[in-house]
Design a protein around this motif. Structure first.
Motif, mmCIF file in Angstrom:
data_model
loop_
_atom_site.group_PDB
_atom_site.id
_atom_site.type_symbol
_atom_site.label_atom_id
_atom_site.label_comp_id
_atom_site.label_asym_id
_atom_site.label_seq_id
_atom_site.Cartn_x
_atom_site.Cartn_y
_atom_site.Cartn_z
ATOM 1 N N LYS A 267 -11.520 -4.067 -42.373
ATOM 2 C CA LYS A 267 -11.502 -4.026 -43.838
ATOM 3 C C LYS A 267 -10.079 -3.833 -44.338
ATOM 4 O O LYS A 267 -9.264 -3.204 -43.686
ATOM 5 C CB LYS A 267 -12.368 -2.871 -44.346
ATOM 6 N N ARG A 268 -9.829 -4.379 -45.517
ATOM 7 C CA ARG A 268 -8.537 -4.202 -46.189
ATOM 8 C C ARG A 268 -8.825 -3.674 -47.589
ATOM 9 O O ARG A 268 -9.347 -4.382 -48.431
ATOM 10 C CB ARG A 268 -7.789 -5.532 -46.241
ATOM 11 N N MET A 269 -8.494 -2.414 -47.802
ATOM 12 C CA MET A 269 -8.770 -1.771 -49.081
ATOM 13 C C MET A 269 -7.462 -1.546 -49.831
ATOM 14 O O MET A 269 -6.584 -0.821 -49.369
ATOM 15 C CB MET A 269 -9.483 -0.434 -48.842
ATOM 16 N N GLU A 270 -7.343 -2.187 -50.988
ATOM 17 C CA GLU A 270 -6.163 -1.987 -51.833
ATOM 18 C C GLU A 270 -6.333 -0.670 -52.585
ATOM 19 O O GLU A 270 -7.367 -0.417 -53.190
ATOM 20 C CB GLU A 270 -6.019 -3.134 -52.824
ATOM 21 N N LEU A 271 -5.316 0.154 -52.517
ATOM 22 C CA LEU A 271 -5.336 1.465 -53.176
ATOM 23 C C LEU A 271 -4.507 1.376 -54.456
ATOM 24 O O LEU A 271 -3.489 2.040 -54.616
ATOM 25 C CB LEU A 271 -4.802 2.535 -52.225
ATOM 26 N N TYR A 272 -4.962 0.530 -55.356
ATOM 27 C CA TYR A 272 -4.199 0.190 -56.561
ATOM 28 C C TYR A 272 -3.808 1.406 -57.384
ATOM 29 O O TYR A 272 -2.697 1.490 -57.891
ATOM 30 C CB TYR A 272 -4.997 -0.806 -57.407
ATOM 31 N N GLU A 273 -4.711 2.378 -57.499
ATOM 32 C CA GLU A 273 -4.404 3.554 -58.315
ATOM 33 C C GLU A 273 -3.277 4.394 -57.728
ATOM 34 O O GLU A 273 -2.704 5.242 -58.404
ATOM 35 C CB GLU A 273 -5.651 4.414 -58.557
ATOM 36 N N TYR A 274 -2.917 4.126 -56.458
ATOM 37 C CA TYR A 274 -1.823 4.837 -55.802
ATOM 38 C C TYR A 274 -0.526 4.012 -55.764
ATOM 39 O O TYR A 274 0.418 4.376 -55.077
ATOM 40 C CB TYR A 274 -2.229 5.221 -54.374
ATOM 41 N N TYR B 282 7.104 10.100 -52.212
ATOM 42 C CA TYR B 282 5.965 9.239 -52.550
ATOM 43 C C TYR B 282 5.169 8.898 -51.288
ATOM 44 O O TYR B 282 3.938 8.999 -51.270
ATOM 45 C CB TYR B 282 6.462 7.972 -53.259
ATOM 46 N N PHE B 283 5.868 8.522 -50.231
ATOM 47 C CA PHE B 283 5.188 8.190 -48.970
ATOM 48 C C PHE B 283 4.466 9.408 -48.397
ATOM 49 O O PHE B 283 3.349 9.294 -47.898
ATOM 50 C CB PHE B 283 6.177 7.627 -47.960
ATOM 51 N N ALA B 284 5.079 10.573 -48.474
ATOM 52 C CA ALA B 284 4.437 11.805 -47.984
ATOM 53 C C ALA B 284 3.163 12.077 -48.787
ATOM 54 O O ALA B 284 2.144 12.508 -48.215
ATOM 55 C CB ALA B 284 5.402 12.979 -48.079
ATOM 56 N N PHE B 285 3.205 11.833 -50.077
ATOM 57 C CA PHE B 285 2.012 11.988 -50.905
ATOM 58 C C PHE B 285 0.895 11.078 -50.410
ATOM 59 O O PHE B 285 -0.255 11.513 -50.249
ATOM 60 C CB PHE B 285 2.347 11.700 -52.374
ATOM 61 N N LEU B 286 1.219 9.800 -50.168
ATOM 62 C CA LEU B 286 0.203 8.863 -49.684
ATOM 63 C C LEU B 286 -0.398 9.328 -48.361
ATOM 64 O O LEU B 286 -1.608 9.250 -48.153
ATOM 65 C CB LEU B 286 0.800 7.462 -49.504
ATOM 66 N N ASP C 85 -2.448 13.046 -49.178
ATOM 67 C CA ASP C 85 -3.321 13.313 -50.317
ATOM 68 C C ASP C 85 -4.791 13.365 -49.873
ATOM 69 O O ASP C 85 -5.314 12.380 -49.348
ATOM 70 C CB ASP C 85 -3.141 12.245 -51.392
ATOM 71 N N PRO C 86 -5.451 14.495 -50.075
ATOM 72 C CA PRO C 86 -6.853 14.628 -49.654
ATOM 73 C C PRO C 86 -7.789 13.633 -50.348
ATOM 74 O O PRO C 86 -8.736 13.145 -49.728
ATOM 75 C CB PRO C 86 -7.224 16.066 -50.033
ATOM 76 N N ALA C 87 -7.534 13.327 -51.615
ATOM 77 C CA ALA C 87 -8.394 12.388 -52.340
ATOM 78 C C ALA C 87 -8.271 10.978 -51.751
ATOM 79 O O ALA C 87 -9.276 10.264 -51.616
ATOM 80 C CB ALA C 87 -8.043 12.386 -53.825
ATOM 81 N N LEU C 88 -7.076 10.570 -51.392
ATOM 82 C CA LEU C 88 -6.881 9.261 -50.772
ATOM 83 C C LEU C 88 -7.573 9.225 -49.410
ATOM 84 O O LEU C 88 -8.249 8.250 -49.076
ATOM 85 C CB LEU C 88 -5.385 8.956 -50.619
ATOM 86 N N ALA C 89 -7.430 10.281 -48.629
ATOM 87 C CA ALA C 89 -8.074 10.345 -47.314
ATOM 88 C C ALA C 89 -9.594 10.252 -47.455
ATOM 89 O O ALA C 89 -10.258 9.538 -46.687
ATOM 90 C CB ALA C 89 -7.675 11.632 -46.595
#
Length: 157
Positions: free
Chosen positions: A58-65, A126-130, A133-137
């Motif tokens: 799967k390829r999921m775009e994380l647009y909100e990030y 920014y990269f460390a946030f990605l 981030d618990p919500a992204l995980a």
């Protein structure tokens, strides 16, 4: 000064039929660590970064990030977030949304030659946030069954 474009040329990448080229985020972070410069060149166009999560076919775009990079302006982040959220006051923006927008916002500058540059530390933050981030995980885990930092990739414009 190294440029982001020069750095990504040295990274592992994946090509897709729709023309997207994605670069591994963990590898990108490691490469940034080896660069002694405090700033990275962007050329004359600035930068846009869209993260993706690739797993289980799967390829999921994380647009909100996606990274919002703005040329340093007198109004800065507050005016940006008010415009994007269509709010008139910062206090009207939910804390979690404000946190997300702040983490995904970076200002860049132009030198006398008209070339854009960005603080390396800002990009690293920014990269460390990605990566952390618990919500992204949780989002990736729900969509793909598990979260693994090595499955985070970015598209760079």
């Amino acid at each position: 000064m190294d440029t982001v474009q020069e750095i990504v040329k040295s990274l592992k990448h994946k090509f897709f039929a729709d023309g997207e080229v994605l670069y591994n985020l963990v590898e990108f972070c490691g490469c940034l660590e080896t660069k002694p410069e405090k700033h990275l060149g962007l050329g004359a166009e600035g930068i846009a970064i869209v993260p993706f999560y690739l797993a289980s076919g799967k390829r999921m775009e994380l647009y909100e990030y996606s990274l919002t990079a703005a040329l340093l302006a007198p109004y800065g982040f507050e005016q940006h977030v008010l415009k994007v959220t269509k709010k008139t006051r910062i206090r009207d923006i939910p804390e979690d949304l404000l946190y997300l927008h702040r983490a995904c916002y970076l200002e860049y500058k132009k030198n006398k030659k008209g070339e854009c540059y960005i603080a390396k530390k800002g990009l690293q933050d920014y990269f460390a946030f990605l990566l952390n981030d618990p919500a992204l995980a949780l989002l990736a885990e729900k969509a793909c069954g598990a979260f693994c930092k090595e499955h985070l990739w970015v598209e760079i414009f």
